[in-house]
Design a protein around this motif. Structure first.
Motif, PDB file in Angstrom:
ATOM      1  N   ARG A 146       0.828  -1.208   0.000  1.00  0.00           N
ATOM      2  CA  ARG A 146       0.000   0.000   0.000  1.00  0.00           C
ATOM      3  C   ARG A 146       0.867   1.266   0.000  1.00  0.00           C
ATOM      4  NH1 ARG A 146      -4.344  -0.248   4.574  1.00  0.00           N
ATOM      5  NH2 ARG A 146      -4.644  -2.241   3.523  1.00  0.00           N
ATOM      6  N   ILE A 147       1.931   1.281   0.812  1.00  0.00           N
ATOM      7  CA  ILE A 147       2.762   2.477   0.929  1.00  0.00           C
ATOM      8  C   ILE A 147       3.602   2.685  -0.326  1.00  0.00           C
ATOM      9  CG2 ILE A 147       4.644   3.557   2.223  1.00  0.00           C
ATOM     10  CD1 ILE A 147       1.887   3.617   3.567  1.00  0.00           C
ATOM     11  N   PHE A 148       4.140   1.608  -0.895  1.00  0.00           N
ATOM     12  CA  PHE A 148       4.933   1.728  -2.115  1.00  0.00           C
ATOM     13  C   PHE A 148       4.063   2.231  -3.266  1.00  0.00           C
ATOM     14  CE2 PHE A 148       8.286  -0.618  -4.886  1.00  0.00           C
ATOM     15  CZ  PHE A 148       8.989   0.555  -5.019  1.00  0.00           C
ATOM     16  N   PHE A 149       2.846   1.701  -3.360  1.00  0.00           N
ATOM     17  CA  PHE A 149       1.906   2.165  -4.390  1.00  0.00           C
ATOM     18  C   PHE A 149       1.584   3.647  -4.173  1.00  0.00           C
ATOM     19  CE2 PHE A 149      -2.367   3.052  -5.903  1.00  0.00           C
ATOM     20  CZ  PHE A 149      -2.381   2.499  -7.170  1.00  0.00           C
ATOM     21  N   GLY A 150       1.273   4.013  -2.917  1.00  0.00           N
ATOM     22  CA  GLY A 150       0.946   5.405  -2.619  1.00  0.00           C
ATOM     23  C   GLY A 150       2.111   6.341  -2.862  1.00  0.00           C
ATOM     24  N   ALA A 151       3.345   5.867  -2.625  1.00  0.00           N
ATOM     25  CA  ALA A 151       4.524   6.706  -2.836  1.00  0.00           C
ATOM     26  C   ALA A 151       4.687   7.052  -4.309  1.00  0.00           C
ATOM     27  CB  ALA A 151       5.771   5.983  -2.319  1.00  0.00           C
ATOM     28  N   ILE A 152       4.570   6.052  -5.189  1.00  0.00           N
ATOM     29  CA  ILE A 152       4.695   6.318  -6.628  1.00  0.00           C
ATOM     30  C   ILE A 152       3.549   7.196  -7.110  1.00  0.00           C
ATOM     31  CG2 ILE A 152       4.740   5.249  -8.912  1.00  0.00           C
ATOM     32  CD1 ILE A 152       6.133   2.854  -7.703  1.00  0.00           C
TER      33      ILE A 152
END
Length: 475
Positions: free
Chosen positions: A80-86
């Motif tokens: 979730r965080i990696f997706f949100g970061a990009i």
């Protein structure tokens, strides 16, 4: 240990590629912007010598969020965080392209920085938790290759995009790459979390973050913001007070953001302080050189961008000889001598003028790139080499913060010096933009040389234990 389920072959094969996309996006963005600053300034009706806030806003945001990245990933999951970061990075890029004023552009860069601060640490965390330790060096070497290509391609690509299309395209370029990255994360990145939930040091985070912001704004107040000296001193005093309060508190709580115990390791103390002061000089280089070439020497954006190729190419080549040289001469000799050489080469750019042969300029930039790369490799490695496994993660996180913070302070300092020398020349009736650049390079060269006194505090035996893999922290 983290919760680790066996990866299916497809996921295991694609994770490094997905993380590499994030590395490339951030690395390219960090270098493509500098060549475009004069064109952006003209379009936004700003002075090109006062555009450093566009760079500082991003770097400072990244530095602020890095300490919280591991806790955020554990709390909400790496997927979730990696997706949100990009997604945040891509949204920030779109808002940068749509900005119609410097204030809007700076705000958009902060949003970009929120994504950028999480992309690299969380990406490395995914790799750390998804693969056995025996595979880490191979995989980390693979995913950092795109990060090395960014500085090589960025300035040239930025120059051509500005000249052929417009500066907006340096940000719009991130959108298709971001869309591919988001799809790949959602499809291939597993949701990995740490097995232990630690309490986040929110008070320490606020104190440490406030110190970084206040000190950076104080430096900016001397340059772009034109704040009165009394206000600058108050901001600087408040920032130092917050930093002192943080360290006093960190010594008395169980899980501080960064433990003062780290500094009981002498190589870590020398490495952190050396990083802070050495990067103040070298961190200004990617900001100052494209401005010098375009604003003072009249180069086109594409010419300025292509002139930066030797800087990045030599930096890549120097990585292959760094370890043998360090093993032969030791950290103390390499860092002391290399820091003095770095300062001299920075100061030598103060001799560049309209009569300087182009080949000589390219040679200077190539030598600077090689020496700078050697500096970062040796500084980063000696900082962590003597930390035990228990402290290595916290030490690496603090090193990442100091690296970003010192780079932003370096740009702020260079902007303040450039503005001060320009104003002093105007007051004396001698308006010479080139002269202001020359004095700025000489000054930051001297600043970098002072860091050699810090590295001289290493003993000849320091760092002679079995070497760790070089930490993945780039300029």
């Amino acid at each position: 240990m983290p919760n680790r389920a066996p990866l299916d072959p497809t996921t295991a094969r694609w994770i490094p590629w997905v993380v590499a996309i994030a590395f490339f996006m951030q690395s390219l963005d960090g270098t493509i912007l500098n060549t475009a600053l004069p064109a952006m300034a003209r379009d936004l009706a700003e002075d090109p010598l006062r555009m450093q806030s566009v760079i500082i806003a991003y770097m400072l945001t990244v530095a602020l969020l890095i300490p919280a990245s591991g806790w955020i990933a554990d709390r909400f999951g790496t997927k979730r965080i990696f997706f949100g970061a990009i997604l945040l990075f891509s949204l920030g890029s779109l808002l940068c392209a749509l900005a119609s004023s410097l204030g809007m552009l700076v705000a958009a860069r902060v949003i970009q920085g929120l994504g950028g601060a999480l992309m690299l640490p969380v990406g490395r965390l995914v790799v750390l938790r998804a693969y056995p330790r025996s595979e880490l060096v191979r995989i980390m070497s693979f995913i950092t290759i795109p990060g090395l290509l960014g500085p090589l391609l960025g300035p040239t690509m930025g120059g051509w995009l500005v000249e052929i299309l417009s500066w907006h395209w340096i940000f719009l370029l991130n959108l298709p790459v971001g869309a591919i990255g988001c799809y790949a994360v959602w499809k291939f990145i597993p949701d990995l979390r740490g097995s232990e939930r630690t309490r986040f040091d929110s008070i320490g985070f606020v104190l440490f973050g406030a110190a970084m912001v206040l000190i950076t704004i104080a430096m900016e107040g001397l340059g772009e913001l034109h704040l009165p000296h009394l206000r600058v001193m108050l901001l600087l005093f408040a920032g130092m007070a917050c930093l002192a309060a943080y360290w006093l508190r960190a010594g008395s709580v169980d899980n501080p953001l960064f433990s003062p115990k780290l500094f009981r390791t002498r190589t870590f103390s020398v490495g952190i302080l050396g990083n802070l002061f050495a990067r103040l000089g070298s961190g200004a280089l990617p900001f100052l050189v494209p401005l010098l070439l375009q604003v003072a020497l009249g180069y086109s954006p594409s010419q300025a961008g292509m002139s930066m190729i030797p800087l990045a190419a030599a930096a890549m080549l120097a990585k292959s000889i760094a370890r043998p040289l360090i093993e032969r001469f030791g950290y103390r000799n390499i860092l002391t001598g290399n820091t003095l050489l770095l300062g001299l080469l920075l100061a030598s750019l103060g001799l560049v003028d309209e009569q300087t042969p182009y080949a000589l300029l390219l040679l200077q930039l190539g030598l600077l790139g090689a020496v700078n790369s050697m500096q970062f490799t040796a500084m980063n490695t000696v900082t962590l080499i003597d930390l035990d496994d228990h402290n290595a993660s916290s030490g690496n996180s603090l090193l990442s913060v100091v690296a970003q913070l010192s780079l932003s302070l370096g740009v702020a300092c260079a902007g303040a010096l450039l503005g001060g020398f320009t104003a002093a020349g105007s007051a004396e009736g001698v308006e010479s933009t080139l002269g202001a650049f020359q004095l700025t390079f000489v000054t930051i060269g001297l600043m970098a040389m002072f860091a050699a006194a810090i590295f001289m505090q290493l003993s000849r035996a320091d760092g002679r234990r079995a070497p760790r893999p070089e930490p993945e922290i780039e300029p």
